[in-house]
Motif scaffolding. Structure first.
Motif, PDB file in Angstrom:
ATOM      1  N   ASP A 246       0.802  -1.272  -0.133  1.00  0.00           N
ATOM      2  CA  ASP A 246      -0.049  -0.182  -0.090  1.00  0.00           C
ATOM      3  C   ASP A 246       0.764   1.299   0.191  1.00  0.00           C
ATOM      4  O   ASP A 246       0.769   2.268  -0.614  1.00  0.00           O
ATOM      5  N   ARG A 260      -5.937   6.855   6.088  1.00  0.00           N
ATOM      6  CA  ARG A 260      -6.259   7.176   4.588  1.00  0.00           C
ATOM      7  C   ARG A 260      -6.537   6.079   3.722  1.00  0.00           C
ATOM      8  O   ARG A 260      -6.304   5.663   2.712  1.00  0.00           O
ATOM      9  N   LYS A 261      -7.574   5.080   4.529  1.00  0.00           N
ATOM     10  CA  LYS A 261      -7.986   3.862   3.828  1.00  0.00           C
ATOM     11  C   LYS A 261      -8.654   3.954   2.395  1.00  0.00           C
ATOM     12  O   LYS A 261      -8.493   3.367   1.577  1.00  0.00           O
ATOM     13  N   ASP A 262      -9.742   5.143   2.595  1.00  0.00           N
ATOM     14  CA  ASP A 262     -10.443   5.343   1.197  1.00  0.00           C
ATOM     15  C   ASP A 262      -9.592   5.926   0.082  1.00  0.00           C
ATOM     16  O   ASP A 262      -9.785   5.412  -0.939  1.00  0.00           O
ATOM     17  N   GLU A 263      -8.557   6.843   0.629  1.00  0.00           N
ATOM     18  CA  GLU A 263      -7.772   7.123  -0.544  1.00  0.00           C
ATOM     19  C   GLU A 263      -6.721   5.948  -0.983  1.00  0.00           C
ATOM     20  O   GLU A 263      -6.608   5.919  -2.381  1.00  0.00           O
ATOM     21  N   ARG A 265      -7.892   2.836  -1.080  1.00  0.00           N
ATOM     22  CA  ARG A 265      -8.925   1.954  -2.191  1.00  0.00           C
ATOM     23  C   ARG A 265      -9.029   2.475  -3.427  1.00  0.00           C
ATOM     24  O   ARG A 265      -8.928   1.912  -4.490  1.00  0.00           O
ATOM     25  N   ASP A 266      -9.163   3.844  -3.434  1.00  0.00           N
ATOM     26  CA  ASP A 266      -9.142   4.680  -4.649  1.00  0.00           C
ATOM     27  C   ASP A 266      -8.075   4.502  -5.737  1.00  0.00           C
ATOM     28  O   ASP A 266      -8.340   4.313  -6.967  1.00  0.00           O
ATOM     29  N   LYS A 269      -7.888   0.923  -7.494  1.00  0.00           N
ATOM     30  CA  LYS A 269      -8.684   0.777  -8.571  1.00  0.00           C
ATOM     31  C   LYS A 269      -8.101   0.756  -9.980  1.00  0.00           C
ATOM     32  O   LYS A 269      -8.556   0.318 -10.874  1.00  0.00           O
TER      33      LYS A 269
END
Length: 460
Positions: A246, A260-263, A265-266, A269
């Motif tokens: 990561d 900053r998990k959502d960042e 994940r994006d 993608k």
């Protein structure tokens, strides 16, 4: 046996993909082709374009006594099909273009070869037995014996090695290495493009320098290039390794990942590659454990491009040896065999002994326990970072062994372990290059020589 609607024996039950791969393997593998030419009736292939493709190979072999190369086959397909109708010509050309661009065309090659040979040899024996029944009525026992023996010999293994005459075309084919970039331009330049498939690279470093992070960098680079990476961890948890990927991919510091998990994940993608991290407790897994796991992955359609073992010294040997160095040698030999069997680029790491802790350059002399384990590797580079280097995010890489280019080179590096940002910078000039740490014997000799010179200068 499999029969068509016209009661003809064929490969129909194995499917179209099997038959297309089989035809390509007959072209690609001279030894296999030599066996198949004795037993294969091209009508066993369901499709006319495959029958014709194989016929052209067999005709060339009979006329010239050698196996056609891929370049030769391209010429035959381009200008040697005039006697065929246009539709069939197009089918053959489309097929050859399609299989040449399929990187998985040789996947399951051994299964296909074994299955096809078994099928064809059984048909050959069946034909001989049918003829024998007629000869039996005439009491032609000698003829029956010859007939059956010839059928049993047909298609038998006749691989005596590389035939200098028959394999003439093979040595003039372009055989460029299929490589995966290291992510470092300077490293790729001296290695001919990075790590080659079927090769094993070894990263050498003392404890605490970051050899596991270097392995993550190599895996992340392949992952971002759309490759499938299988990372075996024998020391750290799988989630710890995943977090390092990561950080390496996104540039987000390890300490900030949870916030900053959502960042992350994006960001992921857009990653086309696949990463599998498999954790084994230290000294519980063997190279056979890895083989079995890889086979399970393939059954799920996951075919790796790169395999990382962090690190090989922590694998358990398949058999107990008298000395640890012999066990380590065996592990590295088996590990490289896995890379060759699976046609993947392989990376692992090795820990130095205590002489490497504060060395400015770590040579192969500093490898703990078994110098010989390095012999099997294709590329070996060491990472050295003194206490001062760590404070400045610096260090050095020394190219200890390079089968595909120059070795003995030293490069400065930038290495920020907070987010696994590693860059290979400029090359040291000879007069700047720090010297490898001397061994204890070398230090004693140096001091003795220095003392003798000093005493000689003091005496009149």
């Amino acid at each position: 046996m499999s029969k068509t609607g016209n009661d003809k024996v064929s490969f129909s039950k194995y499917g179209k993909t099997f038959q297309e791969k089989l035809a390509f393997i007959i072209l690609d593998d001279r030894v296999f082709a030599d066996r198949m030419v004795e037993v294969l009736n091209v009508e066993f292939l369901e499709y006319k374009y495959l029958q014709t493709f194989v016929e052209k190979i067999f005709q060339y072999k009979k006329k010239y006594g050698s196996q056609p190369s891929h370049e030769t086959m391209k010429t035959i397909i381009k200008s040697g099909l005039e006697d065929l109708n246009e539709a069939l010509q197009k089918q053959i050309r489309d097929y050859y273009v399609r299989v040449l661009s399929n990187i998985n065309i040789l996947e399951s090659a051994e299964y296909i070869k074994e299955t096809a040979l078994d099928f064809c040899r059984k048909q050959k024996l069946r034909e001989a037995m049918l003829k024998s029944s007629t000869l039996l009525q005439k009491c032609s026992f000698d003829e029956i014996s010859v007939l059956i023996n010839d059928a049993l010999k047909a298609g038998a293994d006749a691989d005596f090695g590389y035939d200098y005459i028959k394999d003439f075309e093979k040595r003039f084919e372009f055989s460029g290495r299929d490589t995966i970039t290291t992510g470092w331009q300077k490293m790729d330049e001296i290695t001919g493009g990075g790590a080659g498939r079927g090769e094993l690279g070894v990263v050498i470093a003392p404890t605490g320098v970051g050899k596991s992070m270097v392995l993550v960098h190599l895996g992340a680079t392949a992952l971002k290039a759309g490759m499938t990476v299988v990372h075996y961890t024998l020391e750290l948890k799988d989630t710890v390794i995943a977090n390092r990927y990561d950080s390496c991919i996104t540039g987000i510091p390890l300490n900030d990942l949870m916030d900053r998990k959502d960042e992350i994940r994006d960001y992921l993608k857009d990653i086309d590659g696949t990463l599998i991290v498999k954790e084994y407790p230290t000294k519980t897994a063997t190279t056979n454990t890895i083989r079995a796991h890889l086979e399970k992955l393939k059954q799920q359609g996951i075919v790796p491009d790169m395999i990382i073992v962090d690190y090989a010294d922590l694998l358990r040997t398949l058999s107990t040896r008298r000395e640890k160095r012999e066990e380590l040698e065996s592990i590295y030999e088996e590990l490289r065999a896995i890379m060759m069997e699976n046609k993947v680029a392989g990376w692992t790491a090795s820990q130095t002994n205590r002489t490497g802790l504060q060395a400015e350059i770590i040579t192969m002399q500093s490898i703990s326990e078994a110098f010989n384990k390095c012999f099997v590797a294709d590329l070996i580079f060491s990472v050295s970072r003194t206490t001062e280097d760590k404070q400045k995010n610096g260090g050095r890489i020394y190219i200890a062994k390079n089968r595909n280019g120059q070795d003995g080179l030293v490069f400065s590096i930038f290495m920020d372990t907070s987010n696994i940002d590693i860059k290979v910078l400029s090359r040291y000039e000879p007069d700047e290059s720090p010297k490898p740490t001397l061994s204890q014997e070398e230090q004693q000799k140096f001091m003795l020589d220095k003392y003798k010179k000093l005493m000689k200068g003091m005496n009149p």
